[in-house]
Structures are given as structure tokens and as C-alpha cells.
Write a protein that holds these residues in place. Structure first.
Motif, PDB file in Angstrom:
ATOM      1  N   CYS A  59      -5.918   0.633   5.825  1.00  0.00           N
ATOM      2  CA  CYS A  59      -6.142   2.084   5.930  1.00  0.00           C
ATOM      3  C   CYS A  59      -7.277   2.552   5.027  1.00  0.00           C
ATOM      4  O   CYS A  59      -7.541   3.743   4.923  1.00  0.00           O
ATOM      5  CB  CYS A  59      -4.854   2.846   5.586  1.00  0.00           C
ATOM      6  SG  CYS A  59      -4.454   2.816   3.830  1.00  0.00           S
ATOM      7  N   CYS A  64      -6.747  -1.125   0.205  1.00  0.00           N
ATOM      8  CA  CYS A  64      -5.999  -1.540   1.392  1.00  0.00           C
ATOM      9  C   CYS A  64      -6.971  -1.663   2.576  1.00  0.00           C
ATOM     10  O   CYS A  64      -7.545  -0.662   3.007  1.00  0.00           O
ATOM     11  CB  CYS A  64      -4.907  -0.528   1.691  1.00  0.00           C
ATOM     12  SG  CYS A  64      -4.092  -0.832   3.270  1.00  0.00           S
ATOM     13  N   CYS A  92       0.837  -1.200   0.000  1.00  0.00           N
ATOM     14  CA  CYS A  92       0.000   0.000   0.000  1.00  0.00           C
ATOM     15  C   CYS A  92       0.875   1.255   0.000  1.00  0.00           C
ATOM     16  O   CYS A  92       1.784   1.367   0.822  1.00  0.00           O
ATOM     17  CB  CYS A  92      -0.910   0.009   1.222  1.00  0.00           C
ATOM     18  SG  CYS A  92      -1.806   1.572   1.423  1.00  0.00           S
ATOM     19  N   CYS A 102       0.055   3.332   3.633  1.00  0.00           N
ATOM     20  CA  CYS A 102       0.447   2.854   4.968  1.00  0.00           C
ATOM     21  C   CYS A 102       1.483   1.733   4.915  1.00  0.00           C
ATOM     22  O   CYS A 102       1.868   1.187   5.945  1.00  0.00           O
ATOM     23  CB  CYS A 102      -0.793   2.386   5.743  1.00  0.00           C
ATOM     24  SG  CYS A 102      -1.453   0.816   5.127  1.00  0.00           S
ATOM     25  N   SER A 150       1.238  -1.224   4.124  1.00  0.00           N
ATOM     26  CA  SER A 150       0.730  -2.566   4.414  1.00  0.00           C
ATOM     27  C   SER A 150       0.891  -3.452   3.180  1.00  0.00           C
ATOM     28  O   SER A 150       0.741  -2.993   2.045  1.00  0.00           O
ATOM     29  CB  SER A 150      -0.751  -2.481   4.807  1.00  0.00           C
ATOM     30  OG  SER A 150      -1.328  -3.772   4.762  1.00  0.00           O
TER      31      SER A 150
END
Ligand SMILES: [Zn+2]
Length: 176
Positions: free
Chosen positions: A34, A31, A3, A6, A8
Motif C-alpha cells: 500500500c 509497505c 503493516c 493494510c 500486509s
């Protein structure tokens, strides 16, 4: 795919569809961490190069076309097909490694001329005359000048001296 918001690694593909006339796949990703949304494109890495003609028209690059134009310039010249093959492969590799998706036709033309100049002077003039479309005599002189500077120098001589004696004309024999 990580992502971008963030970082991720937990992102999911929401939908994917072909785009850019099926040369790419567009994926919409989400995502869950977030709730960020972003898009990725998937393209074939083997590059599809486009040639931009002088008119501005774009056509797909074709190796065969390049090969034929060089082959025509080398017709009946003492250069083996294998050598032409290698020359074309070298040019294509250079174009591909150039990294540009769009290549002006003039760039390709100059590259071919450079290659032919070292390979065969006659083929070089043939190709240049077609490629440059010799709009005036100066263009042609430029190309011939390139070749002349390689060595051979032709100086026209008409052997004018040989004719000088004839001015006296045939001997006149007088009859008496
Ligand atoms: Zn995220």
C-alpha cells in the motif's frame, strides 16, 4: 512486522539507526503493498529504571546503591547479609514489576522504610532519620510513635518517693 494500514505482512525495513542514546533502535519501514510508511522501535526488555530525585534530577537505578543504604542502616545489627540480599532482591523485583521506567526516590524510600520497620526497629529509625532528613522534632516523634505502637512502652520514673525522707535532714544531737 504487519503493516498498520493494510495489514500486509510483507513490510520491509528501509533504514535503521540507534536512537535515545543507544537504548533503542529506530526502524523506518515501508509497505510495498500500500506504500504505507511507519516506524518501529526496538528496546532492551531488561528494563533500565531511572530514579527521579526530589530535585527532579534523574539517575539510573543502581541495585548496589540501594543495597548499601540498607546495609548502612543495619550496621552492627543482628541481621545476616543473606537476609539483606533477599530484602534487596525483593524490592528490586517489586520495582521492576511495577512497570514504570521512572521511579520517584520517595517511592523507593517508603518501600525501604516499610521493609525495615518489620525487620529491625533500630535500622528503621536510622534509615528514616537520613531519608526523611528530620526537619523538625515532630517527624522524629512520628517514627518513634510507629515503633512504640509495636509494644514496648518506656515510662520514665525517677523514684521521687525515695528522696522524701531526706527532707527531715540528719538527726540533730544536742549537746548539754
Ligand atoms: Zn500496507
Amino acid at each position: 512486522m504487519r503493516c498498520p494500514y493494510c495489514a500486509s505482512e510483507n513490510t520491509q525495513v528501509k533504514d535503521s539507526r540507534p536512537t535515545e542514546e543507544h537504548t533503542a533502535i529506530r526502524r523506518r519501514r515501508i509497505c510495498p503493498d500500500c506504500d504505507g510508511r511507519f516506524t518501529t522501535f526496538e528496546r532492551v526488555q531488561l528494563r533500565e529504571m531511572m530514579v527521579v530525585k526530589r530535585s527532579g534530577r534523574k539517575v539510573p537505578f543502581e541495585r548496589d546503591k540501594l543495597y548499601r543504604s540498607i546495609e548502612v542502616a543495619l550496621r552492627k545489627r543482628p541481621v545476616e547479609n543473606e537476609r539483606i540480599e533477599r530484602l534487596v532482591s525483593g524490592l528490586v523485583r517489586r520495582l521492576e514489576s511495577n512497570g514504570e521506567a521512572e521511579i520517584p526516590s520517595t517511592t523507593i524510600g517508603e518501600m525501604v522504610m516499610d521493609a525495615l520497620r518489620g525487620l529491625d526497629p533500630v535500622a528503621y529509625v536510622r534509615f528514616a532519620s537520613v531519608y526523611r532528613d528530620f526537619r523538625d522534632a515532630a517527624d522524629f516523634q512520628d517514627v518513634l510513635g510507629d515503633i512504640a505502637s509495636d509494644g514496648s512502652r518506656a515510662s520514665p520514673s525517677r523514684g521521687a518517693g525515695e528522696d522524701d525522707d531526706d527532707k527531715s535532714g540528719p538527726p540533730i544531737t544536742r549537746k548539754h
